[in-house]
Design a protein around this motif. Structure first.
Motif, PDB file in Angstrom:
ATOM      1  N   ILE A 108      -2.992 -13.730   5.484  1.00  0.00           N
ATOM      2  CA  ILE A 108      -3.210 -12.292   5.308  1.00  0.00           C
ATOM      3  C   ILE A 108      -3.197 -11.840   3.848  1.00  0.00           C
ATOM      4  O   ILE A 108      -3.533 -10.694   3.553  1.00  0.00           O
ATOM      5  CB  ILE A 108      -2.173 -11.473   6.099  1.00  0.00           C
ATOM      6  N   ALA A 132      -8.391  -7.855  -0.163  1.00  0.00           N
ATOM      7  CA  ALA A 132      -7.945  -6.913   0.880  1.00  0.00           C
ATOM      8  C   ALA A 132      -7.359  -5.663   0.245  1.00  0.00           C
ATOM      9  O   ALA A 132      -6.870  -5.683  -0.893  1.00  0.00           O
ATOM     10  CB  ALA A 132      -6.899  -7.575   1.773  1.00  0.00           C
ATOM     11  N   SER A 133      -7.395  -4.559   0.983  1.00  0.00           N
ATOM     12  CA  SER A 133      -6.760  -3.342   0.484  1.00  0.00           C
ATOM     13  C   SER A 133      -5.250  -3.494   0.562  1.00  0.00           C
ATOM     14  O   SER A 133      -4.707  -4.155   1.454  1.00  0.00           O
ATOM     15  CB  SER A 133      -7.190  -2.133   1.323  1.00  0.00           C
ATOM     16  N   GLU A 167      -3.119  -1.317   1.373  1.00  0.00           N
ATOM     17  CA  GLU A 167      -2.616  -0.669   2.594  1.00  0.00           C
ATOM     18  C   GLU A 167      -2.718  -1.614   3.788  1.00  0.00           C
ATOM     19  O   GLU A 167      -1.818  -1.646   4.640  1.00  0.00           O
ATOM     20  CB  GLU A 167      -3.392   0.618   2.874  1.00  0.00           C
ATOM     21  N   LYS A 168      -3.804  -2.368   3.886  1.00  0.00           N
ATOM     22  CA  LYS A 168      -3.981  -3.307   4.984  1.00  0.00           C
ATOM     23  C   LYS A 168      -2.921  -4.403   4.941  1.00  0.00           C
ATOM     24  O   LYS A 168      -2.302  -4.739   5.962  1.00  0.00           O
ATOM     25  CB  LYS A 168      -5.387  -3.918   4.914  1.00  0.00           C
ATOM     26  N   VAL A 169      -2.705  -4.962   3.756  1.00  0.00           N
ATOM     27  CA  VAL A 169      -1.705  -6.022   3.624  1.00  0.00           C
ATOM     28  C   VAL A 169      -0.312  -5.478   3.913  1.00  0.00           C
ATOM     29  O   VAL A 169       0.507  -6.121   4.586  1.00  0.00           O
ATOM     30  CB  VAL A 169      -1.767  -6.665   2.224  1.00  0.00           C
ATOM     31  N   GLU A 170      -0.035  -4.270   3.435  1.00  0.00           N
ATOM     32  CA  GLU A 170       1.279  -3.672   3.696  1.00  0.00           C
ATOM     33  C   GLU A 170       1.506  -3.509   5.195  1.00  0.00           C
ATOM     34  O   GLU A 170       2.589  -3.822   5.713  1.00  0.00           O
ATOM     35  CB  GLU A 170       1.394  -2.325   2.999  1.00  0.00           C
ATOM     36  N   SER A 171       0.499  -3.021   5.908  1.00  0.00           N
ATOM     37  CA  SER A 171       0.626  -2.844   7.348  1.00  0.00           C
ATOM     38  C   SER A 171       0.872  -4.174   8.051  1.00  0.00           C
ATOM     39  O   SER A 171       1.730  -4.280   8.942  1.00  0.00           O
ATOM     40  CB  SER A 171      -0.648  -2.189   7.898  1.00  0.00           C
ATOM     41  N   ASP A 172       0.127  -5.201   7.646  1.00  0.00           N
ATOM     42  CA  ASP A 172       0.293  -6.519   8.260  1.00  0.00           C
ATOM     43  C   ASP A 172       1.677  -7.095   7.972  1.00  0.00           C
ATOM     44  O   ASP A 172       2.316  -7.690   8.857  1.00  0.00           O
ATOM     45  CB  ASP A 172      -0.780  -7.478   7.745  1.00  0.00           C
TER      46      ASP A 172
END
Length: 341
Positions: free
Chosen positions: A82, A87-88, A90-95
Motif C-alpha cells: 500500500i 498514491a495520495s 489521504e488514501k495511504v492514511e486511510s489504509d
C-alpha cells in the motif's frame, strides 16, 4: 551478569498458553513496515521471525516494488503493498488506519530505506500507532527518521528502540547525551531524554535501559492509566550476556526486531486480557519484551553458528528460534499444568 530471575519470571507470564483456550490472533498480530525497491530481505526476516517465535499472524506493509519478492519468500506472510509513491497521502492514511487497528504491534525500519515517500509514510504510521496505543519497535532507518525528529517518539513509553553501534552514536548525539556520561549509562540517558522509551543497545553484551525519571516521560502521552505518575518514575538497566554466535552478518538485527515485536504483541494480548492475571503493568511490557527478544535471538545465533560456522547467514537462525525459546524459557508445551512454564 545473568538476567535476574525476577525478570525471566515476568517474561514467562506474558507468554501465551498453548492449552486450547485462545483463538487465532490472541497470540499476537504483528505488523512490519518496510520494504522498498532495494530492500526485501530485512522486512521478511523481521516478519518471519515473529512467526517463528510464536506470533499468530505477521503482516508486511511495503512498497509495491518490494511486494512480489517478499511474497515469494514465504506464503505465511500477509503482504500489503500500500505504500505507493504515486498514491495520495489521504488514501495511504486511510489504509494504514484500517490495517493498524487490527494489529498489536508495529515493527518499523527493516527495509524502510530513506526515500522521501517511505520516510513520510513511516512518520504517518508512527503517529497513527501512537494514537491507537500500539507498541512499536524502531530499528534501522526508522531510527534515522527518529534521530532527525525526536518528538516523533519522545515521551512514548510503549516504544522500543534497537540501535546498533553506529545508530546508537547517532541517536546519542541527536538526543544531546553528554560525552562525559559513562559508556554503560548512555542507553539509560537516551531513554531519560526521550521520555522513557526502552533502548536496546546491541553489542557484545546487549544493554536494555528504561528511565522514566525525566521531564519528558508521560503516562498520558503513552495512554497508560497506572495511577500516580510520580510513583511510576523508574530507572532500570538490564544486561543480557547470553552467549551468541561469533559470526555477525546482515539481517540478524532484523531477527531481533521480529522477536521483540512478537513478545510485544504477546504483551498487548496480555494487557487486553486475552490471558494472564494482569498483574504486570503495561508500562513494563516493553522492557520485558526487549530482554526476552534479546535472549532468544542471541541463543539462536549461537545455535546456528554451531551448525554453520563461518558460513552462517541469517536464514540459518530462523529454524533455531523455536529451539532457542525452549532453551531460554523452558519446554513449549503449556497444556494445562502439564509442561507449564
Amino acid at each position: 551478569m545473568p538476567v535476574p530471575r525476577s525478570i525471566i519470571k515476568q517474561i514467562k507470564q506474558i507468554i501465551p498458553p498453548l492449552n486450547g483456550t485462545l483463538h487465532k490472533g490472541q497470540s499476537g498480530r504483528v505488523g512490519v513496515l518496510g520494504g522498498a525497491l532495494d530492500y526485501t530481505g530485512a522486512p521478511f526476516f523481521a516478519a518471519i521471525s515473529a512467526l517463528r517465535l510464536g506470533a499468530d499472524l505477521s503482516h508486511v506493509i511495503c512498497s509495491p516494488t518490494a511486494a512480489q519478492a517478499i511474497k515469494s519468500y514465504s506464503p505465511d506472510l500477509i503482504v500489503h503493498p500500500i505504500l505507493r509513491e504515486d498514491a495520495s497521502y489521504e488514501k495511504v492514511e486511510s489504509d494504514l488506519r484500517s490495517l493498524l487497528s487490527r494489529l498489536h504491534v508495529l515493527v518499523m525500519g527493516p527495509g524502510l530505506g530513506r526515500e522521501d515517500y517511505m520516510q513520510s509514510y513511516a512518520r504517518l504510521a508512527l503517529s497513527i500507532a501512537r494514537e491507537q496505543a500500539m507498541f512499536v519497535v524502531l530499528d534501522a532507518d526508522a531510527l534515522y527518521m527518529v534521530g532527525k525528529e525526536l518528538p516523533l517518539v519522545k515521551g512514548y513509553c510503549r516504544a522500543v528502540l534497537t540501535p546498533n553501534v553506529v545508530e546508537f552514536k547517532r541517536l546519542s548525539e541527536s538526543a544531546g547525551v553528554s560525552p562525559d556520561v559513562p559508556t554503560k549509562e548512555r542507553a539509560g540517558e537516551i531513554s531519560k531524554l526521550l521520555g522513557g522509551v526502552v533502548v536496546l543497545e546491541k553489542g557484545p553484551v546487549d544493554l536494555i535501559a528504561r528511565d522514566t525519571t525525566g521531564e519528558a516521560a508521560s503516562l498520558e502521552a503513552s495512554k497508560l492509566d497506572e495511577g500516580d505518575e510520580e510513583q511510576q518514575r523508574v530507572r532500570e538497566v538490564v544486561e543480557v550476556d547470553v552467549e551468541g554466535g561469533l559470526k555477525r552478518c546482515g539481517g540478524q538485527g532484523d531477527v531481533l526486531s521480529g522477536t521483540v515485536g512478537a513478545m510485544l504483541a504477546w504483551g498487548k494480548c496480555y494487557e487486553d486480557g486475552a490471558f494472564g492475571d494482569g498483574s504486570i503493568p503495561a508500562s513494563r511490557l516493553p522492557l520485558l519484551a526487549a530482554v526476552g527478544g534479546s535472549m532468544v535471538t542471541r541463543t539462536s545465533s549461537r545455535m546456528a553458528f554451531q551448525l554453520q560456522g563461518r558460513g552462517l547467514v541469517t536464514q540459518d537462525m530462523l529454524p533455531q528460534l523455536g529451539k532457542s525459546f525452549s532453551e531460554v524459557f523452558g519446554e513449549d508445551l503449556w497444556a494445562g499444568d502439564k509442561g507449564r512454564l
